[in-house]
Design a protein around this motif. Structure first.
Motif, PDB file in Angstrom:
ATOM      1  N   ASP A   5      76.592   0.429  85.395  1.00 27.69           N
ATOM      2  CA  ASP A   5      75.373   0.414  84.585  1.00 27.69           C
ATOM      3  C   ASP A   5      74.796  -0.998  84.496  1.00 27.69           C
ATOM      4  N   GLU A   6      75.680  -1.979  84.318  1.00 28.22           N
ATOM      5  CA  GLU A   6      75.230  -3.366  84.238  1.00 28.22           C
ATOM      6  C   GLU A   6      74.610  -3.802  85.554  1.00 28.22           C
ATOM      7  N   THR A   9      71.184  -2.252  85.842  1.00 32.20           N
ATOM      8  CA  THR A   9      70.257  -2.941  84.955  1.00 32.20           C
ATOM      9  C   THR A   9      69.834  -4.277  85.554  1.00 32.20           C
TER      10      THR A   9
END
Length: 72
Positions: A5-6, A9
């Motif tokens: 997810d990081e 992002t």
């Protein structure tokens, strides 16, 4: 937030920064780049992306076959 997810992002933030940089140069060029990216993403998704986009964006990206100009 997971590592994946990081990373997503971070990738999205980088893409936004690049589009903003392009927009300063020529907004018409940015619209063309975005249309090409959306078209490629839609092809990769088997046509499923277009269902989630507003009509105006589908038309700009050439994804709305009924409203698309010929030759797109």
């Amino acid at each position: 937030m997971t590592h994946r997810d990081e990373a997503a992002t971070d990738d999205a933030a980088e893409l936004i920064a690049q589009l903003r940089e392009l927009a300063g140069a020529d907004p018409a060029d940015v619209r063309q780049v975005v249309a090409e990216v959306l078209s490629a993403l839609d092809r990769a998704a088997g046509g499923a992306l277009r269902e989630h986009l507003p009509e105006a964006i589908r038309v700009d990206a050439g994804l709305d076959s009924a409203a698309s100009p010929a030759g797109r």
